[in-house]
Design a protein around this motif. Structure first.
Motif, mmCIF file in Angstrom:
data_model
loop_
_atom_site.group_PDB
_atom_site.id
_atom_site.type_symbol
_atom_site.label_atom_id
_atom_site.label_comp_id
_atom_site.label_asym_id
_atom_site.label_seq_id
_atom_site.Cartn_x
_atom_site.Cartn_y
_atom_site.Cartn_z
ATOM 1 N N ARG A 71 1.915 -3.494 -15.831
ATOM 2 C CA ARG A 71 0.589 -3.056 -15.372
ATOM 3 C C ARG A 71 0.188 -1.766 -16.061
ATOM 4 O O ARG A 71 1.030 -0.926 -16.371
ATOM 5 C CB ARG A 71 0.620 -2.790 -13.850
ATOM 6 C CG ARG A 71 0.612 -4.003 -12.983
ATOM 7 C CD ARG A 71 0.777 -3.640 -11.520
ATOM 8 N NE ARG A 71 -0.292 -2.784 -11.013
ATOM 9 C CZ ARG A 71 -0.419 -2.447 -9.730
ATOM 10 N NH1 ARG A 71 0.472 -2.903 -8.848
ATOM 11 N NH2 ARG A 71 -1.404 -1.656 -9.335
ATOM 12 N N ASP A 72 -1.113 -1.637 -16.275
ATOM 13 C CA ASP A 72 -1.686 -0.369 -16.703
ATOM 14 C C ASP A 72 -2.668 0.014 -15.606
ATOM 15 O O ASP A 72 -3.788 -0.492 -15.553
ATOM 16 C CB ASP A 72 -2.390 -0.515 -18.058
ATOM 17 C CG ASP A 72 -2.901 0.824 -18.579
ATOM 18 O OD1 ASP A 72 -3.232 1.706 -17.756
ATOM 19 O OD2 ASP A 72 -2.981 0.986 -19.807
ATOM 20 N N ASN A 73 -2.227 0.882 -14.711
ATOM 21 C CA ASN A 73 -3.052 1.217 -13.550
ATOM 22 C C ASN A 73 -4.318 1.966 -13.934
ATOM 23 O O ASN A 73 -5.339 1.858 -13.251
ATOM 24 C CB ASN A 73 -2.237 2.027 -12.551
ATOM 25 C CG ASN A 73 -1.116 1.214 -11.936
ATOM 26 O OD1 ASN A 73 -1.223 0.006 -11.768
ATOM 27 N ND2 ASN A 73 -0.015 1.884 -11.617
ATOM 28 N N THR A 77 -5.272 -3.295 -15.605
ATOM 29 C CA THR A 77 -4.881 -4.493 -16.341
ATOM 30 C C THR A 77 -3.443 -4.873 -16.003
ATOM 31 O O THR A 77 -2.628 -4.032 -15.613
ATOM 32 C CB THR A 77 -4.993 -4.288 -17.863
ATOM 33 O OG1 THR A 77 -4.138 -3.209 -18.261
ATOM 34 C CG2 THR A 77 -6.428 -3.971 -18.267
ATOM 35 N N VAL A 78 -3.155 -6.147 -16.176
ATOM 36 C CA VAL A 78 -1.804 -6.656 -16.005
ATOM 37 C C VAL A 78 -1.538 -7.641 -17.130
ATOM 38 O O VAL A 78 -2.437 -8.387 -17.533
ATOM 39 C CB VAL A 78 -1.613 -7.321 -14.624
ATOM 40 C CG1 VAL A 78 -2.547 -8.499 -14.424
ATOM 41 C CG2 VAL A 78 -0.166 -7.709 -14.405
ATOM 42 N N SER A 79 -0.333 -7.610 -17.643
ATOM 43 C CA SER A 79 0.028 -8.508 -18.732
ATOM 44 C C SER A 79 1.302 -9.264 -18.382
ATOM 45 O O SER A 79 2.060 -8.861 -17.497
ATOM 46 C CB SER A 79 0.216 -7.723 -20.030
ATOM 47 O OG SER A 79 1.285 -6.804 -19.898
ATOM 48 N N LEU A 80 1.500 -10.351 -19.086
ATOM 49 C CA LEU A 80 2.715 -11.151 -18.922
ATOM 50 C C LEU A 80 3.205 -11.520 -20.312
ATOM 51 O O LEU A 80 2.565 -12.314 -21.009
ATOM 52 C CB LEU A 80 2.437 -12.407 -18.097
ATOM 53 C CG LEU A 80 3.680 -13.245 -17.746
ATOM 54 C CD1 LEU A 80 4.565 -12.482 -16.751
ATOM 55 C CD2 LEU A 80 3.264 -14.588 -17.156
ATOM 56 N N GLN A 81 4.299 -10.916 -20.708
ATOM 57 C CA GLN A 81 4.933 -11.236 -21.977
ATOM 58 C C GLN A 81 5.894 -12.385 -21.733
ATOM 59 O O GLN A 81 6.823 -12.257 -20.909
ATOM 60 C CB GLN A 81 5.675 -10.028 -22.534
ATOM 61 C CG GLN A 81 6.407 -10.300 -23.842
ATOM 62 C CD GLN A 81 5.496 -10.632 -24.988
ATOM 63 O OE1 GLN A 81 4.458 -9.991 -25.165
ATOM 64 N NE2 GLN A 81 5.847 -11.637 -25.765
ATOM 65 N N MET A 82 5.688 -13.484 -22.420
ATOM 66 C CA MET A 82 6.498 -14.683 -22.217
ATOM 67 C C MET A 82 7.276 -14.989 -23.491
ATOM 68 O O MET A 82 6.676 -15.290 -24.522
ATOM 69 C CB MET A 82 5.599 -15.862 -21.829
ATOM 70 C CG MET A 82 4.715 -15.585 -20.619
ATOM 71 S SD MET A 82 3.750 -17.015 -20.103
ATOM 72 C CE MET A 82 2.641 -17.179 -21.498
ATOM 73 N N ASN A 83 8.575 -14.890 -23.411
ATOM 74 C CA ASN A 83 9.456 -15.167 -24.546
ATOM 75 C C ASN A 83 10.315 -16.393 -24.254
ATOM 76 O O ASN A 83 10.450 -16.808 -23.103
ATOM 77 C CB ASN A 83 10.348 -13.959 -24.828
ATOM 78 C CG ASN A 83 9.564 -12.718 -25.194
ATOM 79 O OD1 ASN A 83 8.505 -12.792 -25.811
ATOM 80 N ND2 ASN A 83 10.089 -11.553 -24.824
ATOM 81 N N SER A 84 10.894 -16.932 -25.299
ATOM 82 C CA SER A 84 11.782 -18.097 -25.161
ATOM 83 C C SER A 84 11.125 -19.185 -24.320
ATOM 84 O O SER A 84 11.734 -19.735 -23.389
ATOM 85 C CB SER A 84 13.112 -17.670 -24.525
ATOM 86 O OG SER A 84 13.756 -16.684 -25.306
ATOM 87 N N LEU A 85 9.890 -19.485 -24.652
ATOM 88 C CA LEU A 85 9.138 -20.455 -23.855
ATOM 89 C C LEU A 85 9.755 -21.846 -23.934
ATOM 90 O O LEU A 85 10.320 -22.247 -24.972
ATOM 91 C CB LEU A 85 7.690 -20.495 -24.313
ATOM 92 C CG LEU A 85 6.849 -19.304 -23.799
ATOM 93 C CD1 LEU A 85 5.599 -19.115 -24.640
ATOM 94 C CD2 LEU A 85 6.491 -19.520 -22.335
#
Length: 115
Positions: A71-73, A77-85
Motif C-alpha cells: 500500500r501507498d497510504n 493505492t494498493v498493488s499486488l505483485q504476482m510472481n511464479s504465476l
C-alpha cells in the motif's frame, strides 16, 4: 463516493509475473483496509491478500510466497505483485477498499495464465 480504478491485468505463461495496481479516489475520509479478491469461472470470489491499517498482511495459502501486497497510504493505492504465476491463478481480480465505513470494489481486471 469512492472510486477504484484497477490496472495491470493481462495474459502470461506459467512462471511469469504480473503486477496489479488500484487507485482509490473521491471523497475519502478514512481507509481501514485495502486488498485484492479474485473470482475464477464457476467459483466463488475469494480473498487473495489484504492489508488492514496497522495489522498484519493476510494471504490465501495458495499464493503465499508468490504474491506480495503493498500500500501507498499517501496516494491511496494498493498493488499486488504476482510472481511464479500458475494456471490456477487465472481469474478476474478485484480491488477491495474499506473506506468511510463502507466496502468498495474495483471493476475487475482479467488475469490469464497459460500452461
Amino acid at each position: 463516493q469512492v472510486h477504484l480504478v484497477e490496472s495491470g491485468g493481462g495474459s502470461v505463461q506459467a512462471g511469469g509475473s504480473l503486477r496489479l495496481s488500484c487507485a482509490a479516489s473521491g471523497n475519502i475520509f478514512s481507509i481501514t483496509a485495502m486488498g485484492w479478491y479474485r473470482q475464477a469461472p464457476g467459483k466463488q470470489r475469494e480473498l487473495v491478500a489484504s492489508m488492514p491499517n496497522g495489522g498484519s498482511t493476510n494471504y490465501v495459502d495458495s499464493v503465499k510466497g508468490r504474491f506480495t501486497i503493498a500500500r501507498d497510504n499517501a496516494k491511496n493505492t494498493v498493488s499486488l505483485q504476482m510472481n511464479s504465476l500458475r494456471p490456477e491463478d487465472t481469474a478476474v481480480y478485484y480491488c477491495n477498499v474499506d473506506a468511510n465505513f463502507r466496502h468498495y470494489w474495483g471493476q475487475g481486471t482479467q488475469v490469464t495464465v497459460s500452461s
